[in-house]
Motif scaffolding. Sequence first.
Motif, mmCIF file in Angstrom:
data_model
loop_
_atom_site.group_PDB
_atom_site.id
_atom_site.type_symbol
_atom_site.label_atom_id
_atom_site.label_comp_id
_atom_site.label_asym_id
_atom_site.label_seq_id
_atom_site.Cartn_x
_atom_site.Cartn_y
_atom_site.Cartn_z
ATOM 1 N N PHE B 297 0.841 -1.211 0.000
ATOM 2 C CA PHE B 297 0.000 0.000 0.000
ATOM 3 C C PHE B 297 0.871 1.254 0.000
ATOM 4 C CE2 PHE B 297 -3.796 -2.415 1.929
ATOM 5 C CZ PHE B 297 -4.409 -2.521 0.692
ATOM 6 N N ARG B 298 1.941 1.211 0.792
ATOM 7 C CA ARG B 298 2.826 2.385 0.821
ATOM 8 C C ARG B 298 3.477 2.602 -0.543
ATOM 9 N NH1 ARG B 298 6.622 1.622 5.913
ATOM 10 N NH2 ARG B 298 7.553 3.500 5.003
ATOM 11 N N ARG B 299 3.875 1.512 -1.182
ATOM 12 C CA ARG B 299 4.457 1.621 -2.525
ATOM 13 C C ARG B 299 3.413 2.139 -3.524
ATOM 14 N NH1 ARG B 299 7.564 2.271 -4.897
ATOM 15 N NH2 ARG B 299 8.188 0.617 -6.312
ATOM 16 N N MET B 300 2.165 1.694 -3.358
ATOM 17 C CA MET B 300 1.102 2.138 -4.262
ATOM 18 C C MET B 300 0.847 3.633 -4.126
ATOM 19 S SD MET B 300 -1.204 -1.313 -3.868
ATOM 20 C CE MET B 300 -2.781 -0.495 -3.808
ATOM 21 N N GLU B 301 1.127 4.154 -2.916
ATOM 22 C CA GLU B 301 0.985 5.592 -2.708
ATOM 23 C C GLU B 301 2.235 6.346 -3.155
ATOM 24 O OE1 GLU B 301 -0.056 6.160 1.360
ATOM 25 O OE2 GLU B 301 -2.008 5.182 1.133
ATOM 26 N N GLY B 302 3.179 5.627 -3.715
ATOM 27 C CA GLY B 302 4.365 6.280 -4.249
ATOM 28 C C GLY B 302 5.454 6.509 -3.219
ATOM 29 N N GLU B 303 5.247 5.967 -2.020
ATOM 30 C CA GLU B 303 6.247 6.162 -0.967
ATOM 31 C C GLU B 303 7.521 5.371 -1.255
ATOM 32 O OE1 GLU B 303 5.993 5.537 3.581
ATOM 33 O OE2 GLU B 303 3.968 6.042 2.933
ATOM 34 N N GLU B 304 8.643 5.925 -0.855
ATOM 35 C CA GLU B 304 9.889 5.164 -0.852
ATOM 36 C C GLU B 304 9.949 4.387 0.453
ATOM 37 O OE1 GLU B 304 12.667 5.230 -3.038
ATOM 38 O OE2 GLU B 304 11.470 6.405 -4.474
ATOM 39 N N LEU B 305 10.378 3.173 0.418
ATOM 40 C CA LEU B 305 10.477 2.405 1.654
ATOM 41 C C LEU B 305 11.905 2.470 2.183
ATOM 42 C CD1 LEU B 305 8.329 -0.652 0.555
ATOM 43 C CD2 LEU B 305 7.612 1.316 1.914
ATOM 44 N N GLU B 306 12.016 2.345 3.508
ATOM 45 C CA GLU B 306 13.335 2.482 4.140
ATOM 46 C C GLU B 306 14.259 1.326 3.758
ATOM 47 O OE1 GLU B 306 10.578 1.810 6.616
ATOM 48 O OE2 GLU B 306 9.891 3.695 5.730
ATOM 49 N N ASP B 307 13.696 0.128 3.816
ATOM 50 C CA ASP B 307 14.543 -1.045 3.641
ATOM 51 C C ASP B 307 14.176 -1.810 2.387
ATOM 52 O OD1 ASP B 307 15.942 -0.719 6.110
ATOM 53 O OD2 ASP B 307 14.091 -1.347 7.108
ATOM 54 N N GLU B 308 15.141 -2.593 1.940
ATOM 55 C CA GLU B 308 14.881 -3.432 0.789
ATOM 56 C C GLU B 308 14.295 -4.766 1.239
ATOM 57 O OE1 GLU B 308 17.459 -5.201 -2.855
ATOM 58 O OE2 GLU B 308 18.251 -3.445 -1.822
ATOM 59 N N THR B 309 14.758 -5.222 2.398
ATOM 60 C CA THR B 309 14.286 -6.506 2.896
ATOM 61 C C THR B 309 13.765 -6.356 4.326
ATOM 62 O OG1 THR B 309 15.948 -7.626 1.557
ATOM 63 C CG2 THR B 309 14.930 -8.911 3.297
ATOM 64 N N TYR B 310 12.573 -6.884 4.547
ATOM 65 C CA TYR B 310 11.964 -6.848 5.875
ATOM 66 C C TYR B 310 11.922 -8.278 6.406
ATOM 67 C CZ TYR B 310 10.622 -2.067 4.832
ATOM 68 O OH TYR B 310 10.648 -0.727 4.524
ATOM 69 N N ARG B 311 12.678 -8.523 7.447
ATOM 70 C CA ARG B 311 12.762 -9.888 7.980
ATOM 71 C C ARG B 311 11.952 -10.000 9.266
ATOM 72 N NH1 ARG B 311 17.871 -9.214 5.695
ATOM 73 N NH2 ARG B 311 18.114 -10.659 3.935
ATOM 74 N N ILE B 312 11.018 -10.922 9.273
ATOM 75 C CA ILE B 312 10.114 -11.084 10.417
ATOM 76 C C ILE B 312 10.681 -12.186 11.315
ATOM 77 C CG2 ILE B 312 7.688 -11.378 11.065
ATOM 78 C CD1 ILE B 312 7.955 -9.203 9.007
ATOM 79 N N PRO B 313 10.736 -11.925 12.633
ATOM 80 C CA PRO B 313 11.321 -12.909 13.550
ATOM 81 C C PRO B 313 10.598 -14.254 13.512
ATOM 82 C CG PRO B 313 10.969 -10.804 14.661
ATOM 83 C CD PRO B 313 10.307 -10.700 13.319
ATOM 84 N N VAL B 314 11.394 -15.296 13.690
ATOM 85 C CA VAL B 314 10.841 -16.655 13.705
ATOM 86 C C VAL B 314 10.973 -17.243 15.105
ATOM 87 C CG1 VAL B 314 11.342 -17.125 11.289
ATOM 88 C CG2 VAL B 314 13.080 -17.624 13.020
ATOM 89 N N GLU B 315 10.252 -18.347 15.305
ATOM 90 C CA GLU B 315 10.343 -19.025 16.594
ATOM 91 C C GLU B 315 10.478 -20.530 16.397
ATOM 92 O OE1 GLU B 315 7.048 -18.116 19.093
ATOM 93 O OE2 GLU B 315 7.867 -16.172 19.680
ATOM 94 N N PHE B 316 11.128 -21.159 17.338
ATOM 95 C CA PHE B 316 11.198 -22.617 17.336
ATOM 96 C C PHE B 316 9.911 -23.168 17.941
ATOM 97 C CE2 PHE B 316 12.517 -26.525 19.751
ATOM 98 C CZ PHE B 316 12.678 -27.342 18.634
ATOM 99 N N ARG B 317 9.298 -24.112 17.251
ATOM 100 C CA ARG B 317 8.113 -24.770 17.814
ATOM 101 C C ARG B 317 8.456 -26.233 18.055
ATOM 102 N NH1 ARG B 317 2.640 -24.406 14.442
ATOM 103 N NH2 ARG B 317 3.556 -26.125 13.302
ATOM 104 N N PRO B 318 8.629 -26.611 19.313
ATOM 105 C CA PRO B 318 9.013 -27.996 19.590
ATOM 106 C C PRO B 318 7.883 -28.956 19.245
ATOM 107 C CG PRO B 318 8.633 -26.780 21.642
ATOM 108 C CD PRO B 318 8.430 -25.804 20.532
ATOM 109 N N GLY B 319 8.258 -30.106 18.727
ATOM 110 C CA GLY B 319 7.274 -31.142 18.408
ATOM 111 C C GLY B 319 7.738 -32.470 18.967
ATOM 112 N N GLU B 320 7.542 -33.533 18.206
ATOM 113 C CA GLU B 320 7.892 -34.869 18.688
ATOM 114 C C GLU B 320 9.224 -35.358 18.129
ATOM 115 O OE1 GLU B 320 3.197 -36.353 18.709
ATOM 116 O OE2 GLU B 320 4.519 -36.844 17.034
ATOM 117 N N THR B 321 9.928 -34.508 17.369
ATOM 118 C CA THR B 321 11.084 -35.009 16.629
ATOM 119 C C THR B 321 12.426 -34.504 17.162
ATOM 120 O OG1 THR B 321 10.924 -33.248 14.967
ATOM 121 C CG2 THR B 321 9.674 -35.265 14.555
ATOM 122 N N THR B 322 12.396 -33.843 18.327
ATOM 123 C CA THR B 322 13.670 -33.452 18.969
ATOM 124 C C THR B 322 13.626 -33.887 20.435
ATOM 125 O OG1 THR B 322 12.716 -31.262 19.321
ATOM 126 C CG2 THR B 322 14.358 -31.485 17.571
#
Lengths: 322, 322
Positions: B297-322
């Motif tokens: 949406f920001r790009r559609m409004e013609g805005e320049e974005l600060e970053d080229e890549t936006y990395r979203i934090p991940v989490e470990f989800r324990p299951g039955e295999t560790t």
Amino acid sequence: MSSIKDVATLAGVAVGTVSRVINNTGAVKPETRRKVTEAIRELNYVPNEVARNFKMQKSKMVALLLPSIWHPFFSELAYYIEDELDREGYKLMLCNSGGKPEKELYYLDMLRQNKVAGVLGITYNDIDNDITTEIPIVSIDRHFSKKITCVTSDNREGGRIALTELVKAGAKKPVFMGTIPQAFSETLLRKEGFVEEAERLGVEYAVYEQPDPVLDDDAYFDRFLSLHRDADGVFAITDMFAAKYIDRASRLGIRVPEDVKVIGYDGIQDHPYFHPVLSTIRQPVEAMARTAVKLLFRRMEGEELEDETYRIPVEFRPGETT
Amino acid sequence: MSSIKDVATLAGVAVGTVSRVINNTGAVKPETRRKVTEAIRELNYVPNEVARNFKMQKSKMVALLLPSIWHPFFSELAYYIEDELDREGYKLMLCNSGGKPEKELYYLDMLRQNKVAGVLGITYNDIDNDITTEIPIVSIDRHFSKKITCVTSDNREGGRIALTELVKAGAKKPVFMGTIPQAFSETLLRKEGFVEEAERLGVEYAVYEQPDPVLDDDAYFDRFLSLHRDADGVFAITDMFAAKYIDRASRLGIRVPEDVKVIGYDGIQDHPYFHPVLSTIRQPVEAMARTAVKLLFRRMEGEELEDETYRIPVEFRPGETT
């Protein structure tokens, strides 16, 4: 079927002129255009999607209303619907309408305004009053009270097969495990087929149902397990019900398939890496998707369809639970 | 930020007149319309989506290019993208472009012709030459060589976490199991994080990679099992690789997690009814979807974005295999 040549002959023009009118390209005198248009109408000439588009002045888009694309059955369906639409140059608009009738009504408005050419819908909302038979809609799995074309798997046959397979696997008193939807749904026929076949074969059976949607899994399955603790066969209305039942039963020491045979409905498991691999009545998802799109195109061309409901044959897919 | 009142003052008209021009409703004299339009331009006034639509004369549609909606990660992503678009009154067009670059190019054309307002893409096709930085595109998971905004999970951190968790679970020589994509992909960072963390901790490790796509599962896993028969820890580049490995290893009598701890990446399992429940690095799918839409949406409004890549934090989800 009339050909473009028939149109040219009747209008007294060259075939190329008809093509230019249809495709709206190149100069055509207004009088010539009128003659061609009249000939097209008189001969009820429908050449292909180009003509359709020309005639209807509609967008080349079809809206798909789904409760949620996140569900594996719906995402498989959407995959094949998009593929089938793409063959005819149509684009797919996707709407997750789960529990939001106003979203569905919005798309019906778009249809009336010719912003979409047709609507494919799996809707569990109560929007009957806003549906008319004139607009190109094909429903999947759900009947409307009015005469909207519906494509569905052969749920009744699926219920029959499930009963037969449970008996074949050794169940003496199979139980149907299901829900009662708020509006009539094709899925009700899963129970009917199951019951009919049990009665035809003289097999003892039981039916367990709670109102849809099931909001409290604990209550639903605890009640089932208190009533049918010793069930030796279960036909669950969907694979998810089957999986949840197996999980809870196993916590009580009930073994599948040793103590109880279980059959689901849907075939949502695409690969054999996660267990249990459910024995299930597999929905013919690809055939349902392609059939629904083809019927929608016929409706978009103004055709009357022969049947109100198109039922696609199902198959039993054996897994680890029978 | 300029307000609608600033525009009205500069144009010398009433606020209602500006609104009529923006919404293209009601009669406005051409000369008045010109004044308002000029004032809007001079003040760089962007009121909201209505104005955006007015300025750009674009459709209220965003196209989503996915390899296949049928994949659970993509269908979850599509679910949240549609939901986020819907909040702003935008519709979603869905395109399964897997292996069909011409389909993706078609949507880029639609974007150039203003038939869609923006494109969200997960593309593994090589369409770099057809992408320009001027058009509103946000990529998910894949970098283009040009500066296209990309939203992705923090793959490097995911690799680090996977290594740490395998070691924590007792693995002495964990193995990375992956593929080498044809174009640079963010998923490569899963390996890099894994390797970096192993080296930082002084842990012995191995890397196993084959070119993407893996067309022959037998060859891929047979080779892995011949090279790393005695692996005590495996970080698979996706959950599907993890599931397939576990299936094949168990046929050789290798037990999970007793003999080998396994961690996947994605978090495609939504419920604990099918086993093994994988220990995995969970993609923050909802956050990725909503972030991608907001950036678009920001790009559609013609805005320049600060970053080229936006990395979203991940989490470990324990299951039955560790």
